[in-house]
Design an enzyme around this catalytic site. Structure first.
Site, short mmCIF file in Angstrom:
data_model
loop_
_atom_site.label_atom_id
_atom_site.label_comp_id
_atom_site.label_asym_id
_atom_site.label_seq_id
_atom_site.Cartn_x
_atom_site.Cartn_y
_atom_site.Cartn_z
N ARG A 118 -2.59 34.91 16.48
CA ARG A 118 -1.99 36.25 16.53
C ARG A 118 -2.49 37.04 17.74
O ARG A 118 -1.70 37.65 18.46
CB ARG A 118 -2.32 37.01 15.24
CG ARG A 118 -1.55 38.31 15.09
CD ARG A 118 -1.94 39.03 13.80
NE ARG A 118 -1.84 38.14 12.64
CZ ARG A 118 -0.70 37.86 12.03
NH1 ARG A 118 0.43 38.38 12.45
NH2 ARG A 118 -0.71 37.06 10.98
N ARG B 10 6.12 41.05 12.39
CA ARG B 10 4.79 40.44 12.42
C ARG B 10 3.70 41.49 12.34
O ARG B 10 3.83 42.58 12.92
CB ARG B 10 4.60 39.62 13.71
CG ARG B 10 5.28 38.28 13.68
CD ARG B 10 5.16 37.57 15.01
NE ARG B 10 3.78 37.42 15.48
CZ ARG B 10 2.92 36.51 15.03
NH1 ARG B 10 3.30 35.67 14.07
NH2 ARG B 10 1.71 36.42 15.51
N ASN C 245 6.41 53.10 14.50
CA ASN C 245 7.21 52.21 13.66
C ASN C 245 8.11 53.06 12.77
O ASN C 245 7.79 54.21 12.48
CB ASN C 245 6.31 51.32 12.80
CG ASN C 245 7.10 50.34 11.96
OD1 ASN C 245 7.99 49.66 12.47
ND2 ASN C 245 6.78 50.26 10.67
N HIS D 212 10.07 53.00 9.01
CA HIS D 212 10.02 52.32 7.71
C HIS D 212 11.08 52.93 6.79
O HIS D 212 11.24 54.16 6.75
CB HIS D 212 8.63 52.49 7.08
CG HIS D 212 8.45 51.73 5.81
ND1 HIS D 212 8.29 50.36 5.78
CD2 HIS D 212 8.44 52.15 4.51
CE1 HIS D 212 8.16 49.97 4.52
NE2 HIS D 212 8.24 51.02 3.74
N ASP E 299 -3.78 50.17 9.24
CA ASP E 299 -3.37 50.32 7.84
C ASP E 299 -1.85 50.15 7.76
O ASP E 299 -1.10 50.97 8.28
CB ASP E 299 -3.78 51.70 7.32
CG ASP E 299 -3.39 51.93 5.87
OD1 ASP E 299 -3.03 50.95 5.19
OD2 ASP E 299 -3.46 53.08 5.43
N ASP F 176 1.80 50.42 7.35
CA ASP F 176 2.68 51.54 6.96
C ASP F 176 1.88 52.77 6.57
O ASP F 176 2.35 53.60 5.77
CB ASP F 176 3.61 51.14 5.81
CG ASP F 176 4.56 50.02 6.19
OD1 ASP F 176 4.92 49.92 7.37
OD2 ASP F 176 4.94 49.24 5.29
N GLU G 245 17.99 56.23 9.81
CA GLU G 245 16.99 55.72 10.76
C GLU G 245 17.47 55.89 12.18
O GLU G 245 16.69 56.28 13.09
CB GLU G 245 16.71 54.25 10.49
CG GLU G 245 15.96 53.96 9.21
CD GLU G 245 15.64 52.48 9.08
OE1 GLU G 245 15.08 51.91 10.04
OE2 GLU G 245 15.96 51.90 8.03
#
Length: 294
Positions: A50, A76, A92, A94, A128, A130, A159
């Site tokens: 990774r 990922r 990000n 969600h 952490d 989300d 979104e």
């Protein structure tokens, strides 16, 4: 990704998409980006550690001149080093009203819980999952007869409205200002001084030592532009604030460790700032450097 790309073409948008990268070489978004003249990069992550894969992506982002990262359908988990490298500059989106329904199978969870409202959330990325600081949310009603598929479609529409606007606000706050330019010149003139993002701010540190200054602009939605430097401790910090509360303040999170905020959103005494930067540098530099004259 497409919503961000086309939003970036608006005349008043403060960001542009400089690279679309994926770990899925045949991802449809790559073809769309290429057709629109945006540079792309892809590499299959399978067989790679990774951290090694994230190093590869990081190098491409740096080469493309990216200043922020927007995750869009990137499935990922990210290595801690990559997250730290882009701290405060990676976001990000969600499909729920975080902190509710983190992780996968969000819409199924909303329906199973019998909720009447769901939505989407844009947040800063931290280690952490989300769980980073929330930058914006939009509510979406759950309708009678909804399935996970119908609900997901409406949330996706929300979104596409939310993500470009939040990124525009974030980038607008982070755009280089003349004040930061001046501060950067002074700070980086100190021996072995370097700069990198830390805690979502421009940070200045001594190579082989510690951070000696941070530039903050509305970092905690406080409307304050300032430089954070080290004092000898909380007693001096309190004395400075008592003596001139219009200039000095106790910064969130850093205050308990003796850091002081010096406001830069009023008339600036740059000689005073230079003195404080030099003092804070000496408190942070290794002994072999701290004795250097400058």
């Amino acid at each position: 990704m497409a919503a961000l790309l086309y939003a970036s073409r608006l005349a008043d948008c403060p960001f542009e998409v400089v690279l679309v990268a994926s770990n899925v070489p045949d991802a449809a978004g790559l073809a769309l980006a290429a057709a629109e003249g945006v540079e792309t990069f892809s590499h299959d992550h399978r067989g790679m550690k990774r951290a090694d894969f994230d190093t590869l992506i990081d190098a491409e982002l740096t080469r493309a001149g990216a200043t922020h990262v927007a995750l869009a359908g990137y499935m990922r988990l990210l290595s801690d080093g990559f997250v730290e490298r882009w701290a405060g500059r990676m976001v990000n989106i969600h499909p729920s009203l975080l902190p509710a329904h983190k992780g996968l199978d969000v819409h199924e969870g909303v329906l199973a819980a019998g909720e009447s409202v769901t939505g989407c959330t844009v947040h800063l990325v931290t280690s952490d999952l989300d769980g980073g600081p929330i930058l914006g949310q939009v509510q979406v009603a759950v309708l009678p007869g909804d399935t996970a598929v119908t609900l997901a479609a409406r949330v996706l529409t929300a979104e596409h409205q939310l993500y470009p606007r939040v990124i525009a606000d974030l980038v607008g706050k982070d755009l280089t200002s003349p004040i930061l330019d001046r501060l950067r010149v002074v700070a980086l003139a100190l021996p072995a001084a370097a700069e990198k993002q830390s805690h979502g701010m421009a940070g200045f540190f001594v190579t082989g030592g510690k951070f000696f200054a941070y530039f903050t602009r509305d970092h905690h939605n406080d409307g304050v532009t300032a430089v954070l430097v080290k004092t000898s401790g909380t007693e001096e910090q309190a004395s400075l604030i008592e003596r001139d509360p219009d200039l000095y303040y106790r910064p969130a999170y850093f205050g308990p460790s003796g850091w002081i905020g010096i406001r830069l959103d009023r008339e600036i005494d740059w000689g005073h700032i230079e003195d404080w930067l030099a003092r804070s540098w000496r408190a942070s530099a290794p002994k072999r450097l701290a004795m250097l004259p400058f």
